[in-house]
Design a protein around this motif. Structure first.
Motif, PDB file in Angstrom:
ATOM      1  N   SER A 203       0.855  -1.181   0.000  1.00  0.00           N
ATOM      2  CA  SER A 203       0.000   0.000   0.000  1.00  0.00           C
ATOM      3  C   SER A 203       0.894   1.234   0.000  1.00  0.00           C
ATOM      4  N   VAL A 204       0.852   1.968  -1.092  1.00  0.00           N
ATOM      5  CA  VAL A 204       1.760   3.102  -1.286  1.00  0.00           C
ATOM      6  C   VAL A 204       0.959   4.401  -1.217  1.00  0.00           C
ATOM      7  N   THR A 205       1.355   5.286  -0.313  1.00  0.00           N
ATOM      8  CA  THR A 205       0.732   6.607  -0.199  1.00  0.00           C
ATOM      9  C   THR A 205       1.791   7.657  -0.512  1.00  0.00           C
ATOM     10  N   SER A 206       1.507   8.510  -1.480  1.00  0.00           N
ATOM     11  CA  SER A 206       2.463   9.544  -1.890  1.00  0.00           C
ATOM     12  C   SER A 206       1.800  10.909  -1.842  1.00  0.00           C
ATOM     13  N   SER A 207       2.618  11.957  -1.781  1.00  0.00           N
ATOM     14  CA  SER A 207       2.071  13.311  -1.699  1.00  0.00           C
ATOM     15  C   SER A 207       1.454  13.742  -3.022  1.00  0.00           C
ATOM     16  N   ILE A 208       1.980  13.214  -4.131  1.00  0.00           N
ATOM     17  CA  ILE A 208       1.421  13.497  -5.457  1.00  0.00           C
ATOM     18  C   ILE A 208       1.294  12.177  -6.216  1.00  0.00           C
ATOM     19  N   GLU A 209       0.520  12.180  -7.258  1.00  0.00           N
ATOM     20  CA  GLU A 209       0.339  10.961  -8.053  1.00  0.00           C
ATOM     21  C   GLU A 209       1.651  10.595  -8.733  1.00  0.00           C
ATOM     22  N   LEU A 210       2.046   9.321  -8.617  1.00  0.00           N
ATOM     23  CA  LEU A 210       3.300   8.857  -9.211  1.00  0.00           C
ATOM     24  C   LEU A 210       3.100   8.519 -10.674  1.00  0.00           C
ATOM     25  N   SER A 211       4.132   8.745 -11.484  1.00  0.00           N
ATOM     26  CA  SER A 211       4.076   8.412 -12.904  1.00  0.00           C
ATOM     27  C   SER A 211       4.211   6.902 -13.086  1.00  0.00           C
ATOM     28  N   GLU A 212       3.899   6.429 -14.257  1.00  0.00           N
ATOM     29  CA  GLU A 212       4.036   4.998 -14.553  1.00  0.00           C
ATOM     30  C   GLU A 212       5.481   4.542 -14.385  1.00  0.00           C
ATOM     31  N   ALA A 213       6.407   5.393 -14.816  1.00  0.00           N
ATOM     32  CA  ALA A 213       7.826   5.043 -14.698  1.00  0.00           C
ATOM     33  C   ALA A 213       8.239   4.949 -13.230  1.00  0.00           C
ATOM     34  N   GLY A 242       5.926  15.557   0.952  1.00  0.00           N
ATOM     35  CA  GLY A 242       6.802  14.983  -0.062  1.00  0.00           C
ATOM     36  C   GLY A 242       7.177  13.566   0.330  1.00  0.00           C
ATOM     37  N   GLY A 243       7.732  12.832  -0.605  1.00  0.00           N
ATOM     38  CA  GLY A 243       8.105  11.453  -0.320  1.00  0.00           C
ATOM     39  C   GLY A 243       6.898  10.543  -0.330  1.00  0.00           C
ATOM     40  N   LEU A 244       7.029   9.388   0.328  1.00  0.00           N
ATOM     41  CA  LEU A 244       5.923   8.437   0.317  1.00  0.00           C
ATOM     42  C   LEU A 244       5.995   7.521   1.532  1.00  0.00           C
ATOM     43  N   VAL A 245       4.887   6.814   1.761  1.00  0.00           N
ATOM     44  CA  VAL A 245       4.783   5.830   2.830  1.00  0.00           C
ATOM     45  C   VAL A 245       4.377   4.510   2.188  1.00  0.00           C
ATOM     46  N   VAL A 246       5.117   3.453   2.504  1.00  0.00           N
ATOM     47  CA  VAL A 246       4.826   2.130   1.953  1.00  0.00           C
ATOM     48  C   VAL A 246       4.543   1.177   3.103  1.00  0.00           C
ATOM     49  N   LYS A 247       3.432   0.441   2.996  1.00  0.00           N
ATOM     50  CA  LYS A 247       3.089  -0.558   4.001  1.00  0.00           C
ATOM     51  C   LYS A 247       2.953  -1.912   3.323  1.00  0.00           C
ATOM     52  N   VAL A 248       3.713  -2.891   3.807  1.00  0.00           N
ATOM     53  CA  VAL A 248       3.635  -4.268   3.325  1.00  0.00           C
ATOM     54  C   VAL A 248       3.413  -5.157   4.540  1.00  0.00           C
ATOM     55  N   GLY A 249       2.229  -5.746   4.642  1.00  0.00           N
ATOM     56  CA  GLY A 249       1.915  -6.518   5.833  1.00  0.00           C
ATOM     57  C   GLY A 249       1.939  -5.623   7.055  1.00  0.00           C
ATOM     58  N   ASP A 250       2.733  -5.996   8.052  1.00  0.00           N
ATOM     59  CA  ASP A 250       2.844  -5.192   9.273  1.00  0.00           C
ATOM     60  C   ASP A 250       3.992  -4.187   9.211  1.00  0.00           C
ATOM     61  N   GLU A 251       4.759  -4.204   8.108  1.00  0.00           N
ATOM     62  CA  GLU A 251       5.904  -3.311   7.982  1.00  0.00           C
ATOM     63  C   GLU A 251       5.507  -1.993   7.341  1.00  0.00           C
ATOM     64  N   VAL A 252       5.978  -0.914   7.906  1.00  0.00           N
ATOM     65  CA  VAL A 252       5.717   0.415   7.358  1.00  0.00           C
ATOM     66  C   VAL A 252       7.051   1.114   7.105  1.00  0.00           C
ATOM     67  N   VAL A 253       7.247   1.570   5.878  1.00  0.00           N
ATOM     68  CA  VAL A 253       8.424   2.365   5.526  1.00  0.00           C
ATOM     69  C   VAL A 253       7.944   3.778   5.256  1.00  0.00           C
ATOM     70  N   ASP A 254       8.289   4.704   6.144  1.00  0.00           N
ATOM     71  CA  ASP A 254       7.821   6.085   6.029  1.00  0.00           C
ATOM     72  C   ASP A 254       8.976   6.961   5.550  1.00  0.00           C
ATOM     73  N   ALA A 255       8.915   7.332   4.268  1.00  0.00           N
ATOM     74  CA  ALA A 255       9.965   8.177   3.690  1.00  0.00           C
ATOM     75  C   ALA A 255       9.416   9.544   3.321  1.00  0.00           C
ATOM     76  N   SER A 256       8.399   9.996   4.055  1.00  0.00           N
ATOM     77  CA  SER A 256       7.788  11.281   3.745  1.00  0.00           C
ATOM     78  C   SER A 256       8.476  12.421   4.486  1.00  0.00           C
ATOM     79  N   VAL A 257       8.385  13.623   3.905  1.00  0.00           N
ATOM     80  CA  VAL A 257       8.906  14.812   4.576  1.00  0.00           C
ATOM     81  C   VAL A 257       8.139  15.053   5.867  1.00  0.00           C
ATOM     82  N   ALA A 258       6.820  14.799   5.837  1.00  0.00           N
ATOM     83  CA  ALA A 258       5.989  15.035   7.013  1.00  0.00           C
ATOM     84  C   ALA A 258       6.473  14.222   8.209  1.00  0.00           C
TER      85      ALA A 258
END
Length: 270
Positions: A203-213, A242-258
């Protein structure tokens, strides 16, 4: 479960996880067999959950009971449960059931990845739908006087194309429903399958819509990191800055500026 028991279950699941990569269907079968022994023996449950009893004493009791009858992985898993604290005797049995079902779902996952988990979920749902739609079947499967083997055979006929793992879980629910209706217990098993399925979804949450690339690069990186083909679910949240938050299962990778700003604020306030 109370918080103490929930923490112990979390530790047990963490302990079990490394064993699941090479586990066969025998591991959940063995754990279910031990569960049956625990359910039938209140004295044993008391001994294994007694905080005044040392871990070495509990380990010795389990070795006497299980050694040579189950695999080392099964014995070690039960010993891990006994080494932690529980709020009630029932909780250790409930935890062992959760571990057994988790092991079964891992076997399905190991055999065919996300497809194996989807098949398992579909089989279990099929059983639930058939039983809940037929009162005669419900009475037959709930009949305490009926032979267990007869009920198990009837249950498996209801889902003729069920996988081996599905058969193990359905058989368990029918032969040892533990105070529930078999279909209700299978419903609980479905919840644990769904939890395992989350390992295949990013589950990927980003501040803006990501491009296909960008999505393609992210997917490739995540697949390499987790060693499996993940499905990406994307959403946008401008509050991330800015940046994004990725959740896979119980793991959360928060790489956002917020998140980094929030960490800085906490540091300044401390």
């Amino acid at each position: 479960m109370a918080s103490v028991s929930s923490e112990s279950l979390a530790k047990a699941l963490e302990f079990l996880e490394p064993k699941l990569a090479l586990a066969s269907i025998e591991l959940p079968k063995e754990l279910f067999a031990v569960l049956e022994v625990l359910d039938a023996n209140a004295g044993l449950r008391r001994a294994l959950t007694d905080p005044a009893r040392g871990n070495a004493d509990k380990a010795g009791l389990l070795a006497q009971l299980l050694r040579g009858k189950v695999s080392a992985d099964a014995e070690d898993t039960v010993a891990q449960l006994a080494s932690t604290r529980w709020s009630s005797e029932r909780d250790i049995s409930d935890a062992l059931e959760t571990l057994a079902v988790t092991a079964a779902t891992a076997v399905a996952e190991q055999q065919d990845g996300a497809s194996g988990l989807n098949k398992l979920e579909q089989d279990l749902f099929s059983f639930i739908e058939v039983v809940r739609g037929n009162h005669e079947l419900q009475r037959a499967l709930d009949d305490a006087q009926a032979p267990v083997e007869a009920k198990r055979a009837l249950a498996l006929k209801l889902v003729p194309n069920a996988s081996q793992t599905s058969q193990v879980l359905i058989s368990q629910a029918v032969s040892n429903p533990r105070g529930l209706k078999p279909a209700a217990l299978v419903g609980r098993f479905v919840e644990l399958v769904a939890k395992r399925q989350q390992r295949w979804i990013a589950s990927v949450t980003s501040s803006i819509e990501l491009s296909e690339a960008q999505l393609s690069r992210l997917e490739s990186s995540l697949n390499k990191l987790y060693g499996r083909q993940l499905k990406l679910n994307t959403t946008t949240d401008p509050s991330l800055v800015g940046g994004l938050v990725v959740k896979v299962g119980d793991e959360v990778v928060d790489a956002s500026v917020a998140s980094r700003v929030a960490e800085l604020r906490r540091a300044l306030a401390s």
